[in-house]
Design a protein around this motif. Structure first.
Motif, mmCIF file in Angstrom:
data_model
loop_
_atom_site.group_PDB
_atom_site.id
_atom_site.type_symbol
_atom_site.label_atom_id
_atom_site.label_comp_id
_atom_site.label_asym_id
_atom_site.label_seq_id
_atom_site.Cartn_x
_atom_site.Cartn_y
_atom_site.Cartn_z
ATOM 1 N N LEU A 78 0.828 -1.202 0.000
ATOM 2 C CA LEU A 78 0.000 0.000 0.000
ATOM 3 C C LEU A 78 0.871 1.265 0.000
ATOM 4 C CD1 LEU A 78 -2.687 -0.995 2.676
ATOM 5 C CD2 LEU A 78 -3.079 -0.727 0.212
ATOM 6 N N PRO A 79 0.369 2.382 -0.559
ATOM 7 C CA PRO A 79 1.126 3.646 -0.507
ATOM 8 C C PRO A 79 1.432 4.069 0.928
ATOM 9 C CG PRO A 79 -0.702 3.798 -2.060
ATOM 10 C CD PRO A 79 -0.876 2.509 -1.332
ATOM 11 N N SER A 80 0.495 3.789 1.847
ATOM 12 C CA SER A 80 0.707 4.093 3.261
ATOM 13 C C SER A 80 0.533 2.789 4.044
ATOM 14 C CB SER A 80 -0.293 5.154 3.729
ATOM 15 O OG SER A 80 -0.122 5.421 5.112
ATOM 16 N N PRO A 81 1.562 1.961 4.066
ATOM 17 C CA PRO A 81 1.429 0.613 4.640
ATOM 18 C C PRO A 81 1.368 0.649 6.162
ATOM 19 C CG PRO A 81 3.687 1.005 4.024
ATOM 20 C CD PRO A 81 2.920 2.209 3.557
ATOM 21 N N PRO A 82 0.912 -0.438 6.762
ATOM 22 C CA PRO A 82 0.862 -0.505 8.221
ATOM 23 C C PRO A 82 2.262 -0.645 8.814
ATOM 24 C CG PRO A 82 0.301 -2.633 7.278
ATOM 25 C CD PRO A 82 0.420 -1.680 6.121
ATOM 26 N N THR A 83 2.373 -0.220 10.071
ATOM 27 C CA THR A 83 3.619 -0.469 10.822
ATOM 28 C C THR A 83 3.448 -1.656 11.758
ATOM 29 O OG1 THR A 83 2.962 1.037 12.606
ATOM 30 C CG2 THR A 83 4.218 1.979 10.776
ATOM 31 N N ALA A 84 2.200 -2.159 11.842
ATOM 32 C CA ALA A 84 1.933 -3.311 12.705
ATOM 33 C C ALA A 84 0.732 -4.079 12.158
ATOM 34 C CB ALA A 84 1.661 -2.871 14.144
ATOM 35 N N VAL A 85 0.699 -5.366 12.450
ATOM 36 C CA VAL A 85 -0.419 -6.229 12.047
ATOM 37 C C VAL A 85 -0.834 -7.077 13.235
ATOM 38 C CG1 VAL A 85 -1.182 -8.096 10.524
ATOM 39 C CG2 VAL A 85 0.348 -6.332 9.634
ATOM 40 N N VAL A 86 -2.140 -7.140 13.472
ATOM 41 C CA VAL A 86 -2.686 -8.055 14.476
ATOM 42 C C VAL A 86 -3.503 -9.111 13.735
ATOM 43 C CG1 VAL A 86 -4.720 -6.610 14.907
ATOM 44 C CG2 VAL A 86 -3.974 -8.241 16.637
ATOM 45 N N LEU A 87 -3.382 -10.358 14.177
ATOM 46 C CA LEU A 87 -3.980 -11.482 13.457
ATOM 47 C C LEU A 87 -5.110 -12.097 14.258
ATOM 48 C CD1 LEU A 87 -0.534 -12.810 12.350
ATOM 49 C CD2 LEU A 87 -2.269 -11.862 10.831
ATOM 50 N N SER A 99 5.684 -4.728 13.196
ATOM 51 C CA SER A 99 5.378 -5.465 14.417
ATOM 52 C C SER A 99 4.221 -6.417 14.153
ATOM 53 C CB SER A 99 5.021 -4.512 15.557
ATOM 54 O OG SER A 99 6.173 -3.877 16.076
ATOM 55 N N ILE A 100 4.261 -7.585 14.806
ATOM 56 C CA ILE A 100 3.252 -8.618 14.585
ATOM 57 C C ILE A 100 2.734 -9.126 15.922
ATOM 58 C CG2 ILE A 100 2.809 -10.933 13.648
ATOM 59 C CD1 ILE A 100 3.310 -9.000 11.465
ATOM 60 N N VAL A 101 1.400 -9.236 16.021
ATOM 61 C CA VAL A 101 0.770 -9.964 17.133
ATOM 62 C C VAL A 101 -0.008 -11.120 16.536
ATOM 63 C CG1 VAL A 101 -0.827 -9.896 19.070
ATOM 64 C CG2 VAL A 101 0.579 -7.896 18.565
ATOM 65 N N GLY A 102 0.362 -12.333 16.906
ATOM 66 C CA GLY A 102 -0.284 -13.526 16.376
ATOM 67 C C GLY A 102 -1.527 -13.912 17.152
ATOM 68 N N PHE A 103 -2.118 -15.027 16.711
ATOM 69 C CA PHE A 103 -3.321 -15.558 17.354
ATOM 70 C C PHE A 103 -3.078 -17.017 17.673
ATOM 71 C CE2 PHE A 103 -7.658 -17.186 17.605
ATOM 72 C CZ PHE A 103 -8.286 -16.186 18.331
ATOM 73 N N GLY A 104 -3.267 -17.394 18.949
ATOM 74 C CA GLY A 104 -2.920 -18.732 19.398
ATOM 75 C C GLY A 104 -1.444 -18.788 19.744
ATOM 76 N N ASP A 105 -1.054 -19.854 20.426
ATOM 77 C CA ASP A 105 0.352 -19.945 20.828
ATOM 78 C C ASP A 105 0.883 -21.353 20.599
ATOM 79 O OD1 ASP A 105 2.789 -19.081 21.712
ATOM 80 O OD2 ASP A 105 2.295 -19.175 23.840
ATOM 81 N N GLN A 106 1.008 -21.721 19.326
ATOM 82 C CA GLN A 106 1.610 -23.002 18.982
ATOM 83 C C GLN A 106 3.074 -23.009 19.418
ATOM 84 O OE1 GLN A 106 -1.068 -24.059 15.037
ATOM 85 N NE2 GLN A 106 1.069 -23.577 14.769
ATOM 86 N N SER A 107 3.608 -24.193 19.648
ATOM 87 C CA SER A 107 4.970 -24.280 20.185
ATOM 88 C C SER A 107 5.987 -23.573 19.299
ATOM 89 C CB SER A 107 5.357 -25.754 20.358
ATOM 90 O OG SER A 107 5.290 -26.443 19.120
ATOM 91 N N GLY A 108 5.816 -23.637 17.995
ATOM 92 C CA GLY A 108 6.773 -23.016 17.095
ATOM 93 C C GLY A 108 6.764 -21.504 17.122
ATOM 94 N N PHE A 109 5.700 -20.906 17.631
ATOM 95 C CA PHE A 109 5.616 -19.453 17.637
ATOM 96 C C PHE A 109 6.681 -18.811 18.535
ATOM 97 C CE2 PHE A 109 0.809 -19.171 16.453
ATOM 98 C CZ PHE A 109 1.110 -19.666 15.191
ATOM 99 N N SER A 110 7.053 -19.491 19.598
ATOM 100 C CA SER A 110 8.074 -18.921 20.488
ATOM 101 C C SER A 110 9.458 -18.982 19.849
ATOM 102 C CB SER A 110 8.081 -19.654 21.830
ATOM 103 O OG SER A 110 8.437 -21.020 21.653
ATOM 104 N N TRP A 111 9.628 -19.830 18.843
ATOM 105 C CA TRP A 111 10.929 -19.975 18.186
ATOM 106 C C TRP A 111 11.056 -19.092 16.949
ATOM 107 C CZ3 TRP A 111 9.933 -25.924 17.685
ATOM 108 C CH2 TRP A 111 9.853 -26.478 18.960
ATOM 109 N N TRP A 112 9.924 -18.617 16.420
ATOM 110 C CA TRP A 112 9.947 -17.895 15.148
ATOM 111 C C TRP A 112 10.669 -16.561 15.330
ATOM 112 C CZ3 TRP A 112 8.359 -13.198 13.305
ATOM 113 C CH2 TRP A 112 8.320 -13.050 11.912
ATOM 114 N N GLY A 113 11.679 -16.298 14.498
ATOM 115 C CA GLY A 113 12.380 -15.006 14.502
ATOM 116 C C GLY A 113 12.738 -14.560 15.905
ATOM 117 N N PRO A 114 12.289 -13.373 16.293
ATOM 118 C CA PRO A 114 12.595 -12.866 17.629
ATOM 119 C C PRO A 114 11.653 -13.414 18.703
ATOM 120 C CG PRO A 114 11.318 -11.240 16.440
ATOM 121 C CD PRO A 114 11.563 -12.375 15.470
ATOM 122 N N GLY A 115 10.800 -14.350 18.313
ATOM 123 C CA GLY A 115 9.753 -14.839 19.202
ATOM 124 C C GLY A 115 8.486 -14.058 18.951
ATOM 125 N N LEU A 116 7.367 -14.747 18.776
ATOM 126 C CA LEU A 116 6.131 -14.090 18.367
ATOM 127 C C LEU A 116 5.320 -13.630 19.581
ATOM 128 C CD1 LEU A 116 4.248 -13.371 15.958
ATOM 129 C CD2 LEU A 116 3.098 -15.566 16.381
#
Length: 343
Positions: A234-243, A268-285
């Motif tokens: 987008l021309p003015s993209p988000p700086t954060a996403v919530v799922l 910045s990202i806020v996920g939904f649910g807390d599967q085991s792999g989410f804590s390992w993803w990148g900097p931790g979700l």
């Protein structure tokens, strides 16, 4: 196949005495019942449920009707309910609807025809009238999702509060261009999650941008993967996403890795649910953790009591559980580069 006649010959009892003992008839002594059960176990006897059903008795099957077992919420529910039902001599039968009301109707017809003891259901967005009528004839409880015509017994989550808290967390960090990717609003859960996101923005005086909202089928990670690409273009993209969906979270995380997006430096990202792999993803979700196992256990135990001790009426019953935000490394204050990207 071992029959009651075989058990009767083995114990030198009449077939009628064996049948009554296996049915826990009060006319048979406890000592004889114990002998019959022991012999049945040793000989490998399996009760004839079809015959029982012909006599008007329900089966020991409890149907679990859910949209998609690939969603971690639903396989957690299936696991918990299966253990509870087995402990009470019930058999859990899984049926997936893929959010198709005609498939849902077919499953409910089969469960009704087989005289299932009851049904635990996460209904489709708009159940068929036949499904509503079928469920009126069976003990049932709604789980996670609810559709008022299906009754007033429901175990679920405070979806609205969960998404409001997640969005507020991003607002408190200084984000104002916050996107939302979630399920379509014709689903009760999708509607509640979307409203939670909107209310958080409203409470802090932030105008909602329609171009920052992407809704789609909750079981399609590919939808979310494409959605995050559109948002960042987008021309003015988000700086954060919530799922607002577990599988959407998976799709977005895959998409961000493919695009090489710096999280949380660029987004910045806020996920939904807390599967085991989410804590390992990148900097931790950073994500919304929800007590799905506890909800399933509470639902299962309550439903077993209803099946074993049928109530005189059909009184409403509602249990709502809260989630909580798990803060990890995927959220931070918006970086200067991200804030100025639209300038």
């Amino acid at each position: 196949m071992v029959t009651t006649k075989d058990i009767a010959v083995h114990l030198q009892l009449s077939v009628s005495t064996v049948g009554r003992a296996l049915a826990d008839d009060t006319r048979i002594s406890e000592q004889t019942k114990a002998r019959v059960r022991q012999a049945a176990s040793e000989l490998g006897y399996v009760g004839n449920h079809a015959a029982r059903m012909m006599r008007g008795a329900p089966s020991n099957v409890v149907g679990l009707v859910i949209p998609d077992i690939r969603n971690s919420f639903y396989y957690t529910i299936a696991h918990e309910l299966s253990a509870i039902m087995a402990g009470e001599d019930y058999q859990l039968m899984l049926a997936e609807t893929f959010d198709d009301r005609l498939i849902e109707r077919r499953h409910l017809r089969e469960l009704s025809a087989s005289r299932a003891a009851g049904v635990v259901i996460a209904p489709t967005p708009s159940p068929h009238n036949d499904s509503v009528n079928l469920l009126r004839g069976m003990p049932h409880v709604q789980l996670l999702r609810r559709h008022p015509p299906l009754g007033a017994q429901w175990f679920g989550l405070d979806e609205h509060r969960a998404l409001k808290d997640a969005t507020t967390h991003l607002l408190d960090l200084g984000h104002t261009r916050i996107a939302y990717i979630g399920a379509q609003a014709d689903l009760p859960t999708g509607r509640d999650r979307l409203e939670g996101y909107r209310h958080a923005l409203h409470d802090q005086g932030i105008s909602q941008r329609s171009d920052l909202v992407e809704l789609g089928p909750p079981a399609q990670p590919e939808h979310a993967r494409a959605a995050v690409r559109r948002l960042l273009d987008l021309p003015s993209p988000p700086t954060a996403v919530v799922l607002g969906s577990v599988l959407h979270t998976v799709g977005v995380l895959d998409g961000l890795l493919e695009m090489g997006v710096d999280v949380p430096g660029e987004l910045s990202i806020v996920g939904f649910g807390d599967q085991s792999g989410f804590s390992w993803w990148g900097p931790g979700l950073t994500t919304i953790s929800l007590p799905i196992g506890d909800v399933a256990t509470s639902c299962g135990l309550w439903f077993i009591r209803q099946l074993n001790n049928p109530p005189a009426g059909n009184d409403p019953y509602e249990s709502v559980s809260a989630g909580w935000l798990v803060r990890r490394g995927s959220t931070a204050a918006p970086a200067a580069a991200a804030r100025e990207r639209s300038a």
